[in-house]
Enzyme design. Structure first.
Site, PDB file in Angstrom:
ATOM      1  NE  ARG A  32      -9.386 -24.487 -23.607  1.00  0.00           N
ATOM      2  CZ  ARG A  32      -9.222 -23.950 -23.254  1.00  0.00           C
ATOM      3  NH1 ARG A  32     -10.110 -22.953 -23.765  1.00  0.00           N
ATOM      4  NH2 ARG A  32      -9.358 -23.369 -21.777  1.00  0.00           N
TER       5      ARG A  32
ATOM      6  CB  CYS B  68      -4.223 -19.664 -21.207  1.00  0.00           C
ATOM      7  SG  CYS B  68      -3.404 -21.091 -20.939  1.00  0.00           S
TER       8      CYS B  68
ATOM      9  CG  HIS C 147     -22.175 -27.751 -30.326  1.00  0.00           C
ATOM     10  ND1 HIS C 147     -21.509 -28.860 -30.740  1.00  0.00           N
ATOM     11  CD2 HIS C 147     -20.737 -27.723 -29.684  1.00  0.00           C
ATOM     12  CE1 HIS C 147     -20.797 -29.474 -30.344  1.00  0.00           C
ATOM     13  NE2 HIS C 147     -20.137 -29.011 -29.888  1.00  0.00           N
TER      14      HIS C 147
ATOM     15  CD  GLU D 184      -2.725 -28.061 -17.655  1.00  0.00           C
ATOM     16  OE1 GLU D 184      -3.832 -27.775 -17.797  1.00  0.00           O
ATOM     17  OE2 GLU D 184      -2.573 -28.287 -18.927  1.00  0.00           O
TER      18      GLU D 184
ATOM     19  NE  ARG E 130     -11.324 -28.177 -16.241  1.00  0.00           N
ATOM     20  CZ  ARG E 130     -10.555 -27.752 -16.923  1.00  0.00           C
ATOM     21  NH1 ARG E 130      -9.145 -27.997 -17.466  1.00  0.00           N
ATOM     22  NH2 ARG E 130     -10.614 -27.296 -18.061  1.00  0.00           N
TER      23      ARG E 130
ATOM     24  NE  ARG F 134      -4.266 -26.776 -24.683  1.00  0.00           N
ATOM     25  CZ  ARG F 134      -5.317 -27.166 -23.502  1.00  0.00           C
ATOM     26  NH1 ARG F 134      -4.861 -26.144 -22.226  1.00  0.00           N
ATOM     27  NH2 ARG F 134      -6.364 -27.514 -24.294  1.00  0.00           N
TER      28      ARG F 134
ATOM     29  CG  ASN G 224      -9.034 -23.367 -16.623  1.00  0.00           C
ATOM     30  OD1 ASN G 224      -9.580 -22.815 -16.194  1.00  0.00           O
ATOM     31  ND2 ASN G 224     -10.408 -23.353 -17.494  1.00  0.00           N
ATOM     32  CG  ASP G 225      -6.531 -29.202 -15.801  1.00  0.00           C
ATOM     33  OD1 ASP G 225      -7.498 -29.852 -15.889  1.00  0.00           O
ATOM     34  OD2 ASP G 225      -6.319 -29.727 -17.055  1.00  0.00           O
TER      35      ASP G 225
HETATM   36  C1  PEP Z   1      -6.907 -24.943 -18.075  1.00  0.00           C
HETATM   37  O1  PEP Z   1      -6.435 -26.285 -17.405  1.00  0.00           O
HETATM   38  O2  PEP Z   1      -6.483 -24.034 -16.994  1.00  0.00           O
HETATM   39  C2  PEP Z   1      -6.437 -24.736 -19.466  1.00  0.00           C
HETATM   40  C3  PEP Z   1      -6.088 -23.296 -19.522  1.00  0.00           C
HETATM   41  O3  PEP Z   1      -6.960 -25.816 -20.436  1.00  0.00           O
HETATM   42  P1  PEP Z   1      -7.808 -26.488 -20.118  1.00  0.00           P
HETATM   43  O4  PEP Z   1      -9.160 -25.828 -19.658  1.00  0.00           O
HETATM   44  O5  PEP Z   1      -7.979 -26.721 -21.648  1.00  0.00           O
HETATM   45  O6  PEP Z   1      -7.351 -27.863 -19.978  1.00  0.00           O
HETATM   46 MG    MG Z   2      -5.608 -28.157 -19.188  1.00  0.00          MG
END
Ligand code: PEP
Ligand code: MG
Length: 573
Positions: free
Chosen positions: A296, A502, A188, A431, A465, A332, A454-455
């Site tokens: 989120r 995103c 944090h 994703e 990741r 989301r 990201n996913d």
């Molecule tokens: C992603 O997966 O790219 C994403 C934006 O969602 P999160 O990082 O919350 O899994």
């Molecule tokens: Mg994701």
């Protein structure tokens, strides 16, 4: 003689300032404390808990007022801990059994922290720091100690761990940098420092001992380098870097109200990723975000000990939608599971939580939790432009089931005479490789796509990741990723739908060039990244971007693509 140390740079930027060592060790003061009778000590413990709760309440209020949502959220979690009957009861109990008041509080906090430390999940393990933080805060009140002495001059805060409350409560202009013996990108203290763009280096380990209180030092949050007592030559070198940094900041500030438009007039919408509605004001005011591309919402669920009810969610979404001032606010639906557990949902322990019961999979089973969210989003849509976005979709039936629930929610709301909007867009996160491959078909069933790289990168490349051992393979320029991203954008455009992104790739200025050339409509990122991406897009033409895209789509190595783009589209050049 200058001493060179190296940690892990987690927040970019250079800082030169004197070190302020934040000694977390209160032993000396606890030993010198003069205890009263058992009754007196128990009473002092109770009073100190109340005093700290009041201070934290005031902190939360003032951070919210300043639009510092993330900090306010963390301080709110501390306030809840300070009111935790178990922690308080344990401390009073210890005092009644003969411990001095500060000793009782510290021991009770240690006991709670140990419980967190034994948890499997990294997120909860890191909450141990928060409980100890709260315990020390209460003990400091009992010991009559103030927080760190920070004067007018900005300083570099150094400590093994630093209480997040300290970073949150010292005015940003007084903290030049942060260095931690421990720490990670998800602790944090770092989350707060990031929202305030404070250069930060973590993971110094025992090297931290080389930093003495008051010593002059340089930290480089991009490389992880630290120089204690730097030579004149080093100072000169880094002062030039700081001057460049400042110049860049000035340029960025001037860009705030300008569009993210190429030299030949092609515009991309740059929106913000947020985790609480409280973050929006600063994203819009300070960084020029055009709405929210990813709210989120699961953080709203993680703040509480039970699922927030429809009314609580409605208020948060309504405020978010209103603050977007006519721009779109993409909410989301809760993406719980993976690295974001939710104890009250009783998700069973899983071998592979990222491939397990998460996100839309939970929502479709736990309708009791999901329906209030659907209703709250439909209701918030009355107050501006709202969109609902589903995470982790892998097949059409998931979208169809949500559509049925939306219809059901509308019927209920109409029957109850509660206003809702008919214009809430429905989109999905692309994703998973399954969704990306099927986008030509899925595009007919949704209003938009937002690519969650990201996913998408982790699932497509089979690279966790969160695992640093394989992070060298985690590359959003891998040709497989570029091919899926392009397929998704093409599918959206061919069906008259819009496509955004995103995931973190959206905040990479070099990636933004080719994404724009592919025809992306919107890029959404953490607000402090917006000016860099905007600067890049404003410095190129669509023709240049298309040439670069043509070139990289013919390249065969992800690392070479990265190098090519970084060389040709560098901001600092
Ligand atoms: C992603 O997966 O790219 C994403 C934006 O969602 P999160 O990082 O919350 O899994
Ligand atoms: Mg994701």
């Amino acid at each position: 003689m200058s001493i060179k140390l190296r940690g892990k740079g987690v927040i970019a930027g250079v800082a030169i300032a004197k070190a302020v060592r934040l000694e977390q060790n209160l032993d000396k003061h606890v030993a010198a404390y003069i205890a009263g009778s058992v009754e007196e000590e128990a009473k002092r413990v109770a009073e100190a808990f109340d005093a700290v709760t009041d201070i934290l309440e005031e902190n939360v209020r003032s951070l919210k007022e300043k639009g510092l949502g993330e900090q306010a959220g963390i301080m709110e979690a501390h306030r809840i801990m300070a009111q935790d009957p178990m922690l308080r009861g344990n401390a009073i109990n210890r005092a009644e059994n003969g411990d001095s008041a500060p000793r009782a509080v510290l021991a009770a906090a240690d006991e709670s922290a140990a419980m967190f430390e034994n948890m499997e999940d990294a997120y909860f393990r890191e909450r141990a720091v928060d409980v100890r933080d709260v315990g020390k805060r209460i003990a400091r009140v009992l010991l009559g100690l103030k927080g760190p002495e920070i004067g007018e001059e900005p300083v570099i805060l150094c400590g093994e761990e630093i209480e997040p409350s300290i970073i949150a409560n010292v005015p940003a202009e007084q903290i030049a940098g942060v260095t931690l013996g421990q720490g990670s990108t998800t602790c944090h203290a770092v989350i707060i420092a990031k929202a305030r763009a404070i250069p930060t280096v973590v993971g110094l380990g025992s090297d931290l001992q080389n930093i003495t209180d008051g010593a002059q030092m340089v930290i480089n949050g991009s490389t992880g380098e630290i120089f204690v007592k730097p030579t004149e030559d080093l100072l000169k070198h880094f002062r030039i870097k700081i001057a460049e940094q400042e110049k860049l900041k000035e340029q960025y500030a001037k860009l705030r109200s300008l569009p993210a438009q190429t030299t030949d007039g092609h515009e991309v919408i740059l929106a913000a990723n947020i985790s609480t509605h409280l973050d929006i004001s600063s994203a819009v005011k300070d960084f020029g975000a055009r709405g929210v591309g990813l709210f989120r919402s699961e953080f709203l669920f993680m703040e509480h000990n039970e699922a927030p009810d429809e009314e609580t969610q409605f208020k948060a979404y309504k405020e978010a939608v209103e603050k977007c001032k006519g721009e779109l606010c993409v909410i989301r639906t809760m993406d719980i599971g993976g690295d974001k557990p939710l104890p009250y949902l009783n998700i069973p322990k899983e071998e592979n939580p990222f491939l397990g019961w998460r996100a839309i999979r939970i929502c479709l089973v736990r309708r009791d939790v999901f329906m209030p969210q659907v209703r709250a989003i439909l209701r918030a849509g009355v107050y501006g432009r709202a969109a609902m976005m589903l995470p982790m979709v892998i097949q059409l039936s998931e979208i169809e089931m949500v559509k049925e629930m939306i219809e059901e929610a509308k019927t209920q709301l109409a029957r109850e005479d509660i206003p809702y909007s008919e214009n809430v867009q429905l989109g999905i996160m692309v994703e998973t490789p399954a969704a990306a491959v099927m986008t030509p078909m899925l595009a007919k069933h949704v209003d938009f796509f937002s690519i969650g790289t990201n996913d998408l990168v982790q699932y497509t490349l089979a690279v966790d990741r969160m695992n640093t051992n394989v992070s060298y393979l985690y590359n959003h320029f891998n040709p497989a990723i570029l091919s899926l991203v392009k397929r998704t954008i093409d599918a959206a455009n061919a069906n008259g739908k819009w496509c955004g992104m995103c995931g973190e790739m959206a905040s990479d200025p070099a990636a933004a060039v080719i994404l724009m050339a592919m025809g992306i409509t919107e890029l959404s990122m953490s607000a402090p990244s917006i000016p860099r991406v905007k600067k890049m897009l404003r410095s190129i033409s669509m023709k240049q971007a298309k040439e670069a895209l043509d070139h990289v789509m013919r390249m065969e190595h992800g690392t070479a693509i990265r190098e090519y783009l970084q060389k040709n589209f560098s901001l600092e050049a």
